[in-house]
Design a protein around this motif. Structure first.
Motif, PDB file in Angstrom:
ATOM      1  N   ASN A   1      35.162 -21.405 -24.193  1.00 21.86           N
ATOM      2  CA  ASN A   1      35.510 -21.827 -25.548  1.00 21.86           C
ATOM      3  C   ASN A   1      36.996 -22.120 -25.682  1.00 21.86           C
ATOM      4  O   ASN A   1      37.359 -23.204 -26.123  1.00 21.86           O
ATOM      5  N   PRO A   2      37.885 -21.172 -25.311  1.00 22.59           N
ATOM      6  CA  PRO A   2      39.310 -21.474 -25.421  1.00 22.59           C
ATOM      7  C   PRO A   2      39.698 -22.696 -24.596  1.00 22.59           C
ATOM      8  O   PRO A   2      40.502 -23.515 -25.044  1.00 22.59           O
ATOM      9  N   LEU A   3      39.084 -22.807 -23.427  1.00 24.37           N
ATOM     10  CA  LEU A   3      39.426 -23.951 -22.575  1.00 24.37           C
ATOM     11  C   LEU A   3      38.983 -25.250 -23.250  1.00 24.37           C
ATOM     12  O   LEU A   3      39.708 -26.253 -23.234  1.00 24.37           O
ATOM     13  N   ALA A   4      37.809 -25.212 -23.887  1.00 31.99           N
ATOM     14  CA  ALA A   4      37.331 -26.406 -24.586  1.00 31.99           C
ATOM     15  C   ALA A   4      38.283 -26.757 -25.717  1.00 31.99           C
ATOM     16  O   ALA A   4      38.659 -27.920 -25.904  1.00 31.99           O
ATOM     17  N   ALA A   5      38.697 -25.728 -26.471  1.00 29.93           N
ATOM     18  CA  ALA A   5      39.630 -25.972 -27.575  1.00 29.93           C
ATOM     19  C   ALA A   5      40.935 -26.555 -27.046  1.00 29.93           C
ATOM     20  O   ALA A   5      41.486 -27.508 -27.611  1.00 29.93           O
ATOM     21  N   LEU A   6      41.398 -25.975 -25.943  1.00 31.32           N
ATOM     22  CA  LEU A   6      42.650 -26.447 -25.347  1.00 31.32           C
ATOM     23  C   LEU A   6      42.530 -27.913 -24.941  1.00 31.32           C
ATOM     24  O   LEU A   6      43.426 -28.732 -25.230  1.00 31.32           O
ATOM     25  N   MET A   7      41.417 -28.228 -24.307  1.00 33.26           N
ATOM     26  CA  MET A   7      41.240 -29.608 -23.848  1.00 33.26           C
ATOM     27  C   MET A   7      41.164 -30.571 -25.036  1.00 33.26           C
ATOM     28  O   MET A   7      41.671 -31.700 -24.979  1.00 33.26           O
ATOM     29  N   LEU A   8      40.517 -30.110 -26.111  1.00 36.21           N
ATOM     30  CA  LEU A   8      40.430 -30.969 -27.301  1.00 36.21           C
ATOM     31  C   LEU A   8      41.805 -31.201 -27.902  1.00 36.21           C
ATOM     32  O   LEU A   8      42.146 -32.301 -28.309  1.00 36.21           O
ATOM     33  N   ARG A   9      42.613 -30.114 -27.917  1.00 34.47           N
ATOM     34  CA  ARG A   9      43.976 -30.244 -28.452  1.00 34.47           C
ATOM     35  C   ARG A   9      44.781 -31.218 -27.589  1.00 34.47           C
ATOM     36  O   ARG A   9      45.553 -32.015 -28.120  1.00 34.47           O
ATOM     37  N   VAL A  10      44.572 -31.112 -26.290  1.00 33.11           N
ATOM     38  CA  VAL A  10      45.286 -32.025 -25.392  1.00 33.11           C
ATOM     39  C   VAL A  10      44.872 -33.463 -25.707  1.00 33.11           C
ATOM     40  O   VAL A  10      45.710 -34.372 -25.775  1.00 33.11           O
ATOM     41  N   GLU A  11      43.574 -33.615 -25.934  1.00 33.31           N
ATOM     42  CA  GLU A  11      43.061 -34.949 -26.266  1.00 33.31           C
ATOM     43  C   GLU A  11      43.732 -35.470 -27.534  1.00 33.31           C
ATOM     44  O   GLU A  11      44.172 -36.616 -27.614  1.00 33.31           O
ATOM     45  N   LEU A  12      43.816 -34.575 -28.529  1.00 27.84           N
ATOM     46  CA  LEU A  12      44.426 -34.937 -29.815  1.00 27.84           C
ATOM     47  C   LEU A  12      45.883 -35.307 -29.619  1.00 27.84           C
ATOM     48  O   LEU A  12      46.388 -36.295 -30.158  1.00 27.84           O
ATOM     49  N   LEU A  13      46.541 -34.466 -28.812  1.00 25.06           N
ATOM     50  CA  LEU A  13      47.955 -34.702 -28.533  1.00 25.06           C
ATOM     51  C   LEU A  13      48.122 -36.050 -27.851  1.00 25.06           C
ATOM     52  O   LEU A  13      49.065 -36.797 -28.124  1.00 25.06           O
ATOM     53  N   GLY A  14      47.153 -36.364 -26.978  1.00 27.25           N
ATOM     54  CA  GLY A  14      47.221 -37.639 -26.255  1.00 27.25           C
ATOM     55  C   GLY A  14      47.156 -38.815 -27.208  1.00 27.25           C
ATOM     56  O   GLY A  14      47.786 -39.850 -26.979  1.00 27.25           O
ATOM     57  N   LEU A  15      46.432 -38.649 -28.324  1.00 31.74           N
ATOM     58  CA  LEU A  15      46.325 -39.730 -29.280  1.00 31.74           C
ATOM     59  C   LEU A  15      47.663 -39.966 -29.978  1.00 31.74           C
ATOM     60  O   LEU A  15      47.963 -41.072 -30.422  1.00 31.74           O
ATOM     61  N   GLU A  16      48.445 -38.885 -30.092  1.00 33.01           N
ATOM     62  CA  GLU A  16      49.727 -39.005 -30.795  1.00 33.01           C
ATOM     63  C   GLU A  16      50.817 -39.522 -29.863  1.00 33.01           C
ATOM     64  O   GLU A  16      51.847 -39.987 -30.326  1.00 33.01           O
ATOM     65  N   LEU A  17      50.603 -39.374 -28.584  1.00 32.09           N
ATOM     66  CA  LEU A  17      51.667 -39.735 -27.632  1.00 32.09           C
ATOM     67  C   LEU A  17      51.927 -41.235 -27.683  1.00 32.09           C
ATOM     68  O   LEU A  17      51.005 -42.021 -27.828  1.00 32.09           O
ATOM     69  N   PRO A  18      53.206 -41.595 -27.564  1.00 27.84           N
ATOM     70  CA  PRO A  18      53.491 -43.021 -27.441  1.00 27.84           C
ATOM     71  C   PRO A  18      52.942 -43.554 -26.120  1.00 27.84           C
ATOM     72  O   PRO A  18      52.587 -42.773 -25.225  1.00 27.84           O
ATOM     73  N   GLU A  19      52.852 -44.844 -26.009  1.00 29.03           N
ATOM     74  CA  GLU A  19      52.341 -45.473 -24.789  1.00 29.03           C
ATOM     75  C   GLU A  19      53.137 -45.017 -23.571  1.00 29.03           C
ATOM     76  O   GLU A  19      54.299 -44.636 -23.684  1.00 29.03           O
ATOM     77  N   GLY A  20      52.506 -45.074 -22.451  1.00 31.68           N
ATOM     78  CA  GLY A  20      53.253 -44.827 -21.205  1.00 31.68           C
ATOM     79  C   GLY A  20      53.171 -43.406 -20.707  1.00 31.68           C
ATOM     80  O   GLY A  20      53.831 -43.042 -19.754  1.00 31.68           O
TER      81      GLY A  20
END
Lengths: 477, 240
Positions: free
Chosen positions: A271-290
């Motif tokens: 569960n924590p790992l899933a949450a972490l991965m989802l947060r990473v995914e979310l963070l990835g959406l905010e990241l600028p290109e590159g």
């Protein structure tokens, strides 16, 4: 242990019986003989009494050996009596003057014993006025012995004649032998009873030990549900069996706890790992290109962690598994696994070759053995550089079937060879190769559970050979 | 596309709701099986297209919730759970789950599975108007006739290439939902490999030009593209 215990018990028993039986036999023989001797002495005494020497002076007797007139009839009666005695009892009897001349003798051709025979000895003692003491013991194995009893005939303090009886010891010896046989039979009976008792006793003592031994062996070979059934035996051993069961329960409990912990941990971390991965995914959406590369790397780390969790769970399950070994054609199994791995190996440019007999029957759990082989093959392919080959050899001897997977990778040092297969262990030089370090642990666990084993050896000039062995015949797990 | 997320772990749920929101899904979060069954009662809103069901629920067993959902409606259920063992998977699928995903999952995979079961869910009801030419784009004047592979804007025929049509049809399946680049490549180009750089952008550009509606297909940075059916209704539940 049973034989030794029985041996000790029976030896002790035999010693006791011998210690009782031998003196008893001796005493019995002595008693028999002394009864005969006393009997003969009585007889001799009666003859001595009947000797008609009364009223004669010592001097006359010494000078004249012939009895006075009137005694002749009595002498004759004595002779007749002696003859009858001889006829009746088979014992020779003789009444002799001091000089050895016969007064009355039966049978008639018998002479006073001379020389140094036991009879002569008794005769001499009687001349000295002593009664024969107990003559040498007659044993059943003595051949043709006689029992000589000599008695002095004393008149007025002088020895005037000697009565000697010489009895054959045949009846005596056979009587002794008979007594001895009775004693021997008794002892034999006692021995039989002792053997029966000893067998029962050792059985009683050793039965709990045997069941304990069996249960210990079962547990040592992984059958953790083996327990000692409560049975007879000495209280100490019964207590030991109870303690053993308690110990086994505790061990199983501790192992289950550990296994459950591993399974739970790998479960709960999801569960924590899933949450972490989802947060990473979310963070990835905010990241600028590159930053795709970094994001990809983080995702990969997450995937790796997830695989470690999977492997942990796999290990916990493998340890829990109770595979049922069955006869498997390991060559066919190896070929099937090689076919499955060929595309993956081909992608890495690794050649898979195999060698071995057309059939190799072994006892293994096909799924466990296949999974273990998968883990080993995966490892071998991973570490083999492109263009090289991984060779798989199937070899069967009387004891076991060995499947050896040899790669031409960097191999391991001797020190590393000892550690390989430990949980989470990875060669420090290979930290960057994919994997959790659990693959070989799982393989080893699977093989051990199926009665086989996993071993490692270096390959010349470089590389690692992993051997998966399965017994040829059903092993008593 | 409305989704129902049944998940008792708030941190997982919050992150998942956020990510799904970014992908254009309207997500309702239910914390228990009871709440999930309540939420599935039709209330006049757009029905849920997919249920993401966690098996470890506080009030009742996830398997039981699944069979009760199945008993009451045909909505596709994806079990999303930490139970990786094969028996749970089989049991879950046997109970009527449409898919089974083990945590931790790859987001792209989860989205692809959501789309897959949603597609099957609509394919199961062919009589409905979800795939009819007058479908969801009527308000913007765009009509897609899948059978004849024709597109009209305000009654005017627009000539699209094969790939352009497939792309538009895919995006039109779930207006408002962001289709990830890898999914578009899988479904339109039939390839798991994301083309040579700008293929997708070029096709989107020409699609926008040909339709004459630059705002119809919106690029979502870092994710993919989506179709916006109504300009004013854009900021609805999606950004929750």
């Amino acid at each position: 242990m049973r034989n030794r215990l029985l041996g000790i018990l029976l030896t002790l028993m035999a010693c006791v019986l011998a210690a009782l039986g031998v003196p008893l036999g001796y005493l019995m023989a002595a008693a028999e003989q002394s009864a005969v001797v006393v009997d003969r002495i009585d007889d001799a005494a009666r003859f001595a009494q009947d000797l008609p020497t009364q009223g004669r002076s010592t001097a006359a007797m010494k000078g004249d050996a012939l009895p006075v007139q009137g005694d002749t009839s009595r002498l004759h009666a004595l002779s007749v009596e002696a003859a009858r005695y001889h006829e009746l009892y088979g014992a020779r009897i003789g009444v002799f003057h001091r000089d050895g001349s016969a007064i009355a003798v039966a049978p008639a051709d018998w002479h006073a014993p001379t020389g140094d025979s036991p009879g002569a000895e008794a005769f001499r003692e009687a001349l000295d006025g002593r009664r024969s003491h107990n003559p040498p013991q007659a044993w059943p194995w003595d051949e043709d012995r006689t029992l000589t009893v000599a008695l002095p005939v004393v008149r007025d303090g002088d020895v005037v004649a000697v009565v000697i009886t010489e009895s054959p010891t045949g009846p005596l010896r056979s009587r002794i032998l008979h007594r001895w046989l009775v004693i021997g039979a008794g002892e034999g009976l006692a021995m039989v009873v002792a053997v029966l008792l000893a067998v029962r006793l050792t059985g009683w003592v050793l039965r709990p030990v045997r069941t304990l031994d069996r249960a210990t062996h079962d547990i040592a070979t992984g059958r953790m549900n083996a327990r000692v059934a409560p049975s007879g035996g000495p209280p100490e051993l019964r207590r030991l069996a109870r303690s053993f069961n308690e110990m086994a329960d505790h061990v199983v409990f501790a192992m289950d706890q550990q296994r459950a912990f591993v399974a739970d941990a790998s479960h709960q971390l999801r569960n924590p790992l899933a949450a972490l991965m989802l947060r990473v995914e979310l963070l990835g959406l905010e990241l600028p290109e590159g930053h795709d590369a970094e994001l990809g790397a983080v995702r990969e780390e997450g995937t790796r962690l997830a695989r470690v969790l999977d492997d942990l769970l796999g290990l916990a399950t493998a340890e829990h598994a109770r595979p049922e070994p069955e006869p498997v054609d390991l060559t066919a199994l190896v070929l099937a696994r090689l076919d499955a791995w060929r595309p993956s190996a081909g992608q890495r440019g690794v050649d898979l070759v195999w060698d071995g007999p057309a059939r190799a029957q072994g006892w293994a759990d096909p799924i466990g053995f296949g999974s273990a082989l998968d883990a080993v093959l995966d490892n071998a392919i991973k570490f083999t550089p492109a263009g090289e080959r991984v060779s798989v050899t199937v070899a069967a001897d009387k004891q076991e079937v060995a499947v050896t997977v040899a790669d031409t990778g960097p191999g391991l040092t001797e020190e590393e060879l000892e550690r390989i297969g430990d949980r989470f262990w990875r060669s420090p030089r290979h930290q960057n190769v994919d994997g959790s370090g659990l693959g070989l642990s799982i393989a080893r666990t699977l093989l051990l559970a199926g009665g086989g084993e996993l071993s490692f050896s270096p390959v010349e000039p470089h590389g690692l050979a992993v051997t998966l062995a399965a017994p040829r015949r059903k092993t008593d797990l | 596309m409305r989704l129902l997320l049944v998940e008792d772990d708030d941190r997982v749920a919050a992150a998942l709701v956020a990510v799904l929101g970014r992908h254009g899904f309207q997500v309702r979060h239910a914390r228990s099986g009871h709440e999930a069954l309540d939420a599935l009662v039709p209330d006049g809103n757009e029905p849920y297209r997919v249920v993401l069901l966690d098996l470890g629920l506080p009030d009742r067993d996830g398997f039981e919730v699944c069979s009760r959902i199945r008993a009451g409606s045909g909505v596709p259920v994806i079990m999303v759970t930490a139970r990786a063992d094969i028996r749970s998977r089989i049991h879950g699928l046997n109970l009527g789950a449409d898919d089974y995903v083990v945590k931790p999952y790859d987001m792209g995979e989860l989205l692809a599975r959501i789309h897959a079961v949603a597609r099957r869910g609509t394919a199961g009801t062919p009589a409905e108007n979800t795939e009819t030419p007058t479908g969801p784009l009527e308000s913007r004047g765009v009509v897609i006739d899948r059978e004849r592979r024709r597109v009209t804007v305000e009654g005017r025929d627009v000539a699209l290439t094969r790939k352009e049509f497939d792309l538009l049809a895919l995006l039109a399946q779930s207006p408002g939902v962001v289709y990830r680049r890898e999914q578009i490549f899988s479904e339109v180009w039939r390839s798991g490999w994301e083309g040579n750089g700008r293929t997708l952008e070029v096709h989107i550009g020409s699609l926008r030009t040909k339709l004459g509606l630059p705002g119809l297909v919106e690029a979502v940075r870092g994710v993919g593209y989506r179709l916006i059916p109504d300009l004013p209704a854009d900021s609805g539940e999606a950004g929750r």
